[in-house]
Scaffold this motif. Structure first.
Motif, PDB file in Angstrom:
ATOM      1  N   CYS A 152     -29.439 -19.944 -26.696  1.00 46.54           N
ATOM      2  CA  CYS A 152     -28.418 -19.703 -25.681  1.00 46.54           C
ATOM      3  C   CYS A 152     -27.969 -18.250 -25.530  1.00 46.54           C
ATOM      4  O   CYS A 152     -28.718 -17.434 -25.016  1.00 46.54           O
ATOM      5  CB  CYS A 152     -27.233 -20.628 -25.907  1.00 46.54           C
ATOM      6  N   ASN A 153     -26.806 -17.913 -26.079  1.00 46.79           N
ATOM      7  CA  ASN A 153     -26.277 -16.549 -25.880  1.00 46.79           C
ATOM      8  C   ASN A 153     -27.205 -15.486 -26.445  1.00 46.79           C
ATOM      9  O   ASN A 153     -27.251 -14.359 -25.943  1.00 46.79           O
ATOM     10  CB  ASN A 153     -24.887 -16.432 -26.533  1.00 46.79           C
ATOM     11  N   PHE A 166     -21.243 -30.712 -25.494  1.00 45.37           N
ATOM     12  CA  PHE A 166     -21.077 -29.361 -26.065  1.00 45.37           C
ATOM     13  C   PHE A 166     -19.615 -29.173 -26.434  1.00 45.37           C
ATOM     14  O   PHE A 166     -18.817 -28.632 -25.671  1.00 45.37           O
ATOM     15  CB  PHE A 166     -21.556 -28.286 -25.087  1.00 45.37           C
ATOM     16  N   ARG A 207     -30.167 -15.111 -25.915  1.00 46.76           N
ATOM     17  CA  ARG A 207     -31.138 -14.663 -24.895  1.00 46.76           C
ATOM     18  C   ARG A 207     -30.614 -13.470 -24.092  1.00 46.76           C
ATOM     19  O   ARG A 207     -31.390 -12.794 -23.410  1.00 46.76           O
ATOM     20  CB  ARG A 207     -31.498 -15.816 -23.957  1.00 46.76           C
ATOM     21  N   ARG A 208     -29.316 -13.230 -24.144  1.00 50.10           N
ATOM     22  CA  ARG A 208     -28.716 -12.138 -23.377  1.00 50.10           C
ATOM     23  C   ARG A 208     -28.814 -10.786 -24.104  1.00 50.10           C
ATOM     24  O   ARG A 208     -28.557  -9.747 -23.489  1.00 50.10           O
ATOM     25  CB  ARG A 208     -27.243 -12.440 -23.085  1.00 50.10           C
ATOM     26  N   GLU A 220     -30.205 -26.825 -26.376  1.00 50.46           N
ATOM     27  CA  GLU A 220     -29.231 -26.561 -27.442  1.00 50.46           C
ATOM     28  C   GLU A 220     -28.270 -27.763 -27.502  1.00 50.46           C
ATOM     29  O   GLU A 220     -27.955 -28.353 -26.467  1.00 50.46           O
ATOM     30  CB  GLU A 220     -28.446 -25.285 -27.098  1.00 50.46           C
ATOM     31  N   ASN A 256     -14.584 -21.687 -25.162  1.00 54.32           N
ATOM     32  CA  ASN A 256     -15.844 -21.550 -25.884  1.00 54.32           C
ATOM     33  C   ASN A 256     -15.485 -21.143 -27.311  1.00 54.32           C
ATOM     34  O   ASN A 256     -15.277 -19.970 -27.600  1.00 54.32           O
ATOM     35  CB  ASN A 256     -16.818 -20.549 -25.283  1.00 54.32           C
ATOM     36  N   GLN A 274     -24.365 -16.617 -12.427  1.00 52.36           N
ATOM     37  CA  GLN A 274     -24.750 -17.191 -13.719  1.00 52.36           C
ATOM     38  C   GLN A 274     -26.228 -17.595 -13.752  1.00 52.36           C
ATOM     39  O   GLN A 274     -26.916 -17.370 -14.742  1.00 52.36           O
ATOM     40  CB  GLN A 274     -23.881 -18.416 -14.059  1.00 52.36           C
ATOM     41  N   LYS A 320     -28.154 -20.022 -34.888  1.00 54.16           N
ATOM     42  CA  LYS A 320     -27.709 -19.104 -33.841  1.00 54.16           C
ATOM     43  C   LYS A 320     -26.922 -17.927 -34.411  1.00 54.16           C
ATOM     44  O   LYS A 320     -25.941 -18.114 -35.152  1.00 54.16           O
ATOM     45  CB  LYS A 320     -26.854 -19.865 -32.836  1.00 54.16           C
ATOM     46  N   ASN A 329     -26.431 -24.113 -23.128  1.00 51.39           N
ATOM     47  CA  ASN A 329     -25.334 -24.819 -22.454  1.00 51.39           C
ATOM     48  C   ASN A 329     -24.515 -23.719 -21.796  1.00 51.39           C
ATOM     49  O   ASN A 329     -23.708 -23.060 -22.487  1.00 51.39           O
ATOM     50  CB  ASN A 329     -24.446 -25.579 -23.446  1.00 51.39           C
ATOM     51  N   THR A 330     -24.715 -23.475 -20.502  1.00 54.12           N
ATOM     52  CA  THR A 330     -24.100 -22.322 -19.849  1.00 54.12           C
ATOM     53  C   THR A 330     -23.222 -22.754 -18.683  1.00 54.12           C
ATOM     54  O   THR A 330     -23.731 -23.269 -17.680  1.00 54.12           O
ATOM     55  CB  THR A 330     -25.186 -21.348 -19.371  1.00 54.12           C
ATOM     56  N   GLU A 351     -17.237 -21.429 -30.175  1.00 53.00           N
ATOM     57  CA  GLU A 351     -18.355 -21.387 -31.128  1.00 53.00           C
ATOM     58  C   GLU A 351     -18.014 -20.554 -32.363  1.00 53.00           C
ATOM     59  O   GLU A 351     -18.446 -20.896 -33.463  1.00 53.00           O
ATOM     60  CB  GLU A 351     -19.619 -20.858 -30.448  1.00 53.00           C
ATOM     61  N   PRO A 359     -20.975 -16.736 -28.914  1.00 56.35           N
ATOM     62  CA  PRO A 359     -20.078 -16.179 -27.896  1.00 56.35           C
ATOM     63  C   PRO A 359     -18.672 -16.757 -28.050  1.00 56.35           C
ATOM     64  O   PRO A 359     -18.435 -17.615 -28.915  1.00 56.35           O
ATOM     65  CB  PRO A 359     -20.714 -16.653 -26.582  1.00 56.35           C
TER      66      PRO A 359
HETATM   67  N1  ING Z   1     -23.092 -20.420 -23.691  1.00 54.41           N
HETATM   68  C1  ING Z   1     -22.972 -19.338 -22.790  1.00 54.41           C
HETATM   69  C2  ING Z   1     -24.207 -18.464 -22.718  1.00 54.41           C
HETATM   70  O1  ING Z   1     -24.319 -17.424 -23.330  1.00 54.41           O
HETATM   71  C3  ING Z   1     -21.617 -17.546 -21.926  1.00 54.41           C
HETATM   72  C4  ING Z   1     -21.747 -18.524 -23.064  1.00 54.41           C
HETATM   73  C5  ING Z   1     -21.617 -17.993 -20.605  1.00 54.41           C
HETATM   74  C6  ING Z   1     -21.505 -16.220 -22.191  1.00 54.41           C
HETATM   75  C7  ING Z   1     -21.493 -17.063 -19.543  1.00 54.41           C
HETATM   76  C8  ING Z   1     -21.395 -15.285 -21.150  1.00 54.41           C
HETATM   77  C9  ING Z   1     -21.361 -15.715 -19.827  1.00 54.41           C
HETATM   78  O2  ING Z   1     -25.076 -18.862 -21.959  1.00 54.41           O
HETATM   79  C10 ING Z   1     -23.547 -20.446 -24.995  1.00 54.41           C
HETATM   80  N2  ING Z   1     -23.539 -21.657 -25.589  1.00 54.41           N
HETATM   81  O3  ING Z   1     -23.906 -19.437 -25.579  1.00 54.41           O
END
Ligand code: ING
Length: 299
Positions: free
Chosen positions: A167-168, A52, A170-171, A46, A139, A207, A122, A192-193, A141, A126
């Motif tokens: 990135c986010n 970033f 995927r959660r 990303e 952050n 993480q 995206k 980018n985490t 974004e 987050p």
């Molecule tokens: N970065 C992070 C991610 O989702 C984050 C933001 C980090 C959210 C840690 C929650 C916890 O991997 C991006 N760019 O989304």
């Protein structure tokens, strides 16, 4: 069998004053190394062209726009497309996109002939919109990007069904299921985490675990391969995790980075193996009960 040799091309930090030409040269070096190893698809991170920048607060829109691409390819990125076509390698690239008055956190899939075959913006941004000076880094974004408006694309490419997220995204299990419902066999993403989350320092040590947990669950529960690539290392004062990896539809991590710098992570995959999962344990037609899931799509 549908064999494919894929690579996560992890990047170490990109300095704020590092020109795009330098980032492109680093990516070309990884692409050439990939070619020597028979790689057919290279996944870059990303926001792979610049630092970033959502990690710091800016007000001047002209300063913010310096991190964005107004065209793709542009003069600075054309060498990457040319190299890909010369080597016959497909690649994924994440970058900040300006489209008219709109700004997105974007990723593209470029075919071995150098043409853009898929594009994603995206959706899960987050963070927050206003500066929070108590934090060692931000952050922002939600300040710098709009929510993506291209859905969650899965296209026919490389002999299979290829999906994108960023990135986010995927959660969030919904993202994986939307890609799975379109029969994704290979999902590509960059991230980018930060290692440290100022709002939740107690889980900083998790993480890497949460990164792989999200990827492995998404892969297994939708019977898809995943190539996930980090921008890693200490970038403008923010330490970011590495852990770039390739995950099989079984949920197994079959290749993983061991540094937080520029590193190529390679695996030989077989897209036919998705069926092992999608025709049995996660046979959506046989087992899914969508009429009972409506709450998932409600606000
Ligand atoms: N970065 C992070 C991610 O989702 C984050 C933001 C980090 C959210 C840690 C929650 C916890 O991997 C991006 N760019 O989304």
């Amino acid at each position: 069998p549908r064999p494919l040799t894929v690579a996560a091309a992890q990047l170490g930090p990109i300095a704020d004053d590092e020109p795009r030409a330098s980032a492109v040269a680093r990516m070309i070096a990884l692409m050439e190394k990939a070619h020597r190893r028979g790689v057919e698809l290279v996944v870059f991170p990303e926001a792979a062209l610049t630092a970033f920048f959502p990690h710091w607060y800016m007000e001047d829109q002209a300063a913010i726009d310096r991190y964005f691409e107004t065209e793709m390819p542009s003069a600075e990125t054309q060498p990457l497309f040319d190299k890909a076509r010369e080597l016959g390698i497909a690649f994924h690239l994440g970058y900040a996109e300006i489209d008219g008055e709109h700004r997105y956190n974007t990723a593209i899939l470029v075919g071995p002939d150098g043409t853009i075959v898929s594009k994603y913006r995206k959706v899960h941004l987050p963070g927050y919109r206003e500066n929070e000076p108590w934090r060692p880094f931000q952050n922002l974004e939600k300040r710098y990007f709009e929510r993506g408006n291209l859905g969650f694309p899965v296209v026919d490419a490389l002999g299979g069904r290829v999906g994108l997220c960023i990135c986010n995204d995927r959660r969030w299990p919904e993202v994986w299921r939307i890609l799975g419902l379109q029969n994704a066999e290979l999902v590509l993403l960059g991230y980018n985490t930060p290692q440290h989350d100022p709002a939740s320092p107690a889980i900083d040590h998790l993480q890497d675990f949460h990164n792989h947990l999200s990827l492995q669950a998404g892969a297994y529960q939708n019977g898809t391969y995943v190539v996930a690539t980090a921008k890693a290392g200490l970038e403008e004062g923010c330490e970011m995790i590495g852990g770039s990896c390739i995950v099989a539809p079984t949920g197994e991590i079959i290749a993983v980075a061991s540094t937080r710098g520029d590193e190529l992570v390679v695996a030989d995959i077989d897209l036919d193996r998705c069926k092992e999962i999608r025709s049995n344990i996660f046979n959506f037609t046989a087992h899914r009960q969508p009429d009972l899931y409506t709450a998932i799509a409600e606000p």
